[in-house]
Design a protein around this motif. Sequence first.
Motif, PDB file in Angstrom:
ATOM      1  N   TYR A 118      -0.845  16.864 -11.943  1.00  0.00           N
ATOM      2  CA  TYR A 118       0.292  16.462 -12.786  1.00  0.00           C
ATOM      3  C   TYR A 118      -0.017  16.657 -14.265  1.00  0.00           C
ATOM      4  N   GLN A 119      -1.270  16.461 -14.649  1.00  0.00           N
ATOM      5  CA  GLN A 119      -1.637  16.618 -16.057  1.00  0.00           C
ATOM      6  C   GLN A 119      -1.275  18.019 -16.558  1.00  0.00           C
ATOM      7  N   ALA A 120      -1.689  19.043 -15.816  1.00  0.00           N
ATOM      8  CA  ALA A 120      -1.399  20.419 -16.216  1.00  0.00           C
ATOM      9  C   ALA A 120       0.069  20.747 -16.040  1.00  0.00           C
ATOM     10  N   ALA A 121       0.680  20.237 -14.971  1.00  0.00           N
ATOM     11  CA  ALA A 121       2.085  20.530 -14.722  1.00  0.00           C
ATOM     12  C   ALA A 121       2.972  19.949 -15.817  1.00  0.00           C
ATOM     13  N   LEU A 122       2.653  18.734 -16.272  1.00  0.00           N
ATOM     14  CA  LEU A 122       3.424  18.141 -17.365  1.00  0.00           C
ATOM     15  C   LEU A 122       3.226  18.941 -18.648  1.00  0.00           C
ATOM     16  N   SER A 123       2.000  19.393 -18.903  1.00  0.00           N
ATOM     17  CA  SER A 123       1.713  20.169 -20.113  1.00  0.00           C
ATOM     18  C   SER A 123       2.472  21.486 -20.135  1.00  0.00           C
TER      19      SER A 123
ATOM     20  N   ARG B  55       0.833  -1.202   0.000  1.00  0.00           N
ATOM     21  CA  ARG B  55       0.000   0.000   0.000  1.00  0.00           C
ATOM     22  C   ARG B  55       0.870   1.255   0.000  1.00  0.00           C
ATOM     23  N   ALA B  56       0.349   2.288  -0.667  1.00  0.00           N
ATOM     24  CA  ALA B  56       1.046   3.567  -0.737  1.00  0.00           C
ATOM     25  C   ALA B  56       0.030   4.685  -0.872  1.00  0.00           C
ATOM     26  N   ARG B  57       0.434   5.877  -0.508  1.00  0.00           N
ATOM     27  CA  ARG B  57      -0.445   7.043  -0.651  1.00  0.00           C
ATOM     28  C   ARG B  57      -0.536   7.473  -2.117  1.00  0.00           C
ATOM     29  N   ALA B  58       0.465   7.076  -2.900  1.00  0.00           N
ATOM     30  CA  ALA B  58       0.457   7.385  -4.335  1.00  0.00           C
ATOM     31  C   ALA B  58       1.390   6.425  -5.049  1.00  0.00           C
ATOM     32  N   VAL B  59       1.141   6.231  -6.343  1.00  0.00           N
ATOM     33  CA  VAL B  59       1.965   5.354  -7.178  1.00  0.00           C
ATOM     34  C   VAL B  59       2.418   6.123  -8.413  1.00  0.00           C
ATOM     35  N   VAL B  60       3.701   6.011  -8.734  1.00  0.00           N
ATOM     36  CA  VAL B  60       4.253   6.584  -9.955  1.00  0.00           C
ATOM     37  C   VAL B  60       4.614   5.431 -10.885  1.00  0.00           C
TER      38      VAL B  60
ATOM     39  N   VAL C 260       4.785   8.349 -16.065  1.00  0.00           N
ATOM     40  CA  VAL C 260       5.921   9.167 -16.498  1.00  0.00           C
ATOM     41  C   VAL C 260       6.722   8.446 -17.573  1.00  0.00           C
ATOM     42  N   GLY C 261       7.582   9.204 -18.261  1.00  0.00           N
ATOM     43  CA  GLY C 261       8.534   8.633 -19.210  1.00  0.00           C
ATOM     44  C   GLY C 261       7.898   7.941 -20.388  1.00  0.00           C
ATOM     45  N   ASP C 262       8.514   6.838 -20.824  1.00  0.00           N
ATOM     46  CA  ASP C 262       8.010   6.069 -21.959  1.00  0.00           C
ATOM     47  C   ASP C 262       6.572   5.604 -21.736  1.00  0.00           C
ATOM     48  N   ALA C 263       6.231   5.300 -20.495  1.00  0.00           N
ATOM     49  CA  ALA C 263       4.873   4.828 -20.196  1.00  0.00           C
ATOM     50  C   ALA C 263       3.830   5.877 -20.545  1.00  0.00           C
TER      51      ALA C 263
ATOM     52  N   THR D  28      12.593  14.825 -17.152  1.00  0.00           N
ATOM     53  CA  THR D  28      11.745  15.991 -16.868  1.00  0.00           C
ATOM     54  C   THR D  28      10.411  15.569 -16.283  1.00  0.00           C
ATOM     55  N   SER D  29       9.793  14.541 -16.845  1.00  0.00           N
ATOM     56  CA  SER D  29       8.508  14.084 -16.325  1.00  0.00           C
ATOM     57  C   SER D  29       8.648  13.540 -14.912  1.00  0.00           C
ATOM     58  N   GLY D  30       9.773  12.902 -14.605  1.00  0.00           N
ATOM     59  CA  GLY D  30      10.005  12.405 -13.261  1.00  0.00           C
ATOM     60  C   GLY D  30      10.110  13.527 -12.249  1.00  0.00           C
ATOM     61  N   LEU D  31      10.769  14.611 -12.640  1.00  0.00           N
ATOM     62  CA  LEU D  31      10.871  15.776 -11.759  1.00  0.00           C
ATOM     63  C   LEU D  31       9.503  16.396 -11.504  1.00  0.00           C
ATOM     64  N   VAL D  32       8.738  16.565 -12.563  1.00  0.00           N
ATOM     65  CA  VAL D  32       7.411  17.167 -12.434  1.00  0.00           C
ATOM     66  C   VAL D  32       6.517  16.292 -11.563  1.00  0.00           C
ATOM     67  N   ALA D  33       6.529  14.992 -11.837  1.00  0.00           N
ATOM     68  CA  ALA D  33       5.699  14.076 -11.060  1.00  0.00           C
ATOM     69  C   ALA D  33       6.109  14.066  -9.590  1.00  0.00           C
TER      70      ALA D  33
END
Length: 552
Positions: free
Chosen positions: A367-372, A173-178, A321-324, A343-348
């Motif tokens: 994250y959607q807007a931040a990545l954009s 279990r985790a509070r979030a998954v990347v 993030v990344g290729d995924a 870059t996506s890893g930093l933003v996430a």
Amino acid sequence: MPAEPTLVPLVGTPDVDVVVVGAGPAGATAALRLAGRGLDVALIERAETPGAKNLSGGVLYLDALVRAVGEAWREAPLERVVTRNVTTLLTSDASVSLDYGDQTLASSGTGGAPNAATVLRARLDPWLAGQAEAAGAFLMPGMLVESLALAEDPAVPGGRRVVGVVAGGQVMRARAVVLADGVNSFLARGAGLRPTPRPHQLAVGVKAVLGLDPALVEARFGVPEGEGAAHALVGDATLGVAGGAFLYTNQDSLSLGVVLRLDALTESGRSAREVFGHVLTHPGLQRYVADAEVLEYGSHLVAEGGIGMVGTVAWPGCVVVGDAAGLTLNSGLVLRGMDLAITSGLVAGDVVADAVAAEDPARVLAYQAALSASPAYRDLATHAGMTGLLRAPRTVRAVGRGRARRAPFDVPHRRRRRGPAAGLAAPGAAVAEPTRVARRRAPDLEVGVTSGTEPEATRGPALNVLLGSTAFDAATPHIDTSAMDPRSPETQAVIAVCPASVYRVARSRTTGEEYVAADEAGCLECGACLVVSSGGLRWEYPASGGVRFRQG
């Protein structure tokens, strides 16, 4: 195969703050940023060591790395600083090149870093994961995540949220998954968070690392000690299959490869191995690769869909993030992925850390807007029109007929000063094709490549090792071809796109019936076969063992 999610109760104590799946550049960078923000982070990697199952063309643009690790970039295992960028148009027996050399590229990046450098993933990925560990992340290698853990939660949009992952039959279990689980992204697809990519959105990258003395590298490519060159190859390099080819210099080796769009490859009647053998023995490249030793042979899927492939990348409790997330840029002569992944890893990392601090799983949707708004997405938007242009048959035919004036050469972004890294493909006459052995067995398959009437001194590296140059551990069964029709277009497509010659049509000695056989011990785990399958093939990552890249 995409992994169906596991439904679990909403109430439960988190084992960690964040689980990051995949220790490539995107995942390691996300873990680094999250751990730096004081979170308890588990960085899960299915390989025994980070990088052992990863492979890239090999040019990393360093701005993103500098933003991620600061001055520690000076300790990164870079191969050679790229100060020479060459675009070469190949015909069947000749070549013409546009050579751009600029010494300022050695220090024109952020903080005086080089603009770009070549890397090998088996060296870069462990180092970057080590940076995350030093920041406090807990690296868990050799663990295959089987599915996402979902729970019903009426308080979040959609009524469900990701609350962890399942590995070894146990829920973490985790509070979030990347999710940084690569271009196949079986976890996100299985949970219905990402669509299934189509063959025209993906390419199979086939690459060999060729050992060569450093002095010969510098002499043949015209670079001083420690510096290197990146060659983009267009024209005859890919035998008319839409895609491209590249040749990069490492410290004591070369990275030579092709990137072939899957739909074009299956329609061409050629195979991935055939095209790679052609470029390896091409007369126009022998000045660089003659007498080199094949150290490793590998394959990887490459996203080709551009900005349209990114789509939705955030859901309650989970980001991709990344290729995924489809973050690969192909502008025709420039192929970028690693810097976009970082870059996506930093933003996430920043968005997820904020969400955990606020105890609000829905806040990861930011994250959607931040990545954009990130440099990675802006660069994808800049080249948004290239995806359609690269798919146009007229584009491929123009380059193949030698009409270089009609090739859609990309002008690198001035602010970034990017050099060419990978190119368009076009048709042309074959120079040499692999001779086929009677039985295609892996990993000890031997493939000889003839080179016509070329003098012995100009012949390319011997391919009598190919798959034998790649390490394999005993793998659990992960391929099922029992439902495949040996005479179907699906079978022909699967055979064509597999760079490891895993699949073949065989005949039963007892019944005389044909069937599709799979020598899965030599599988390079790229997943190209599954993309072109129409449903008869069952393929998944091996639960243990499998391919182990030593170069990457």
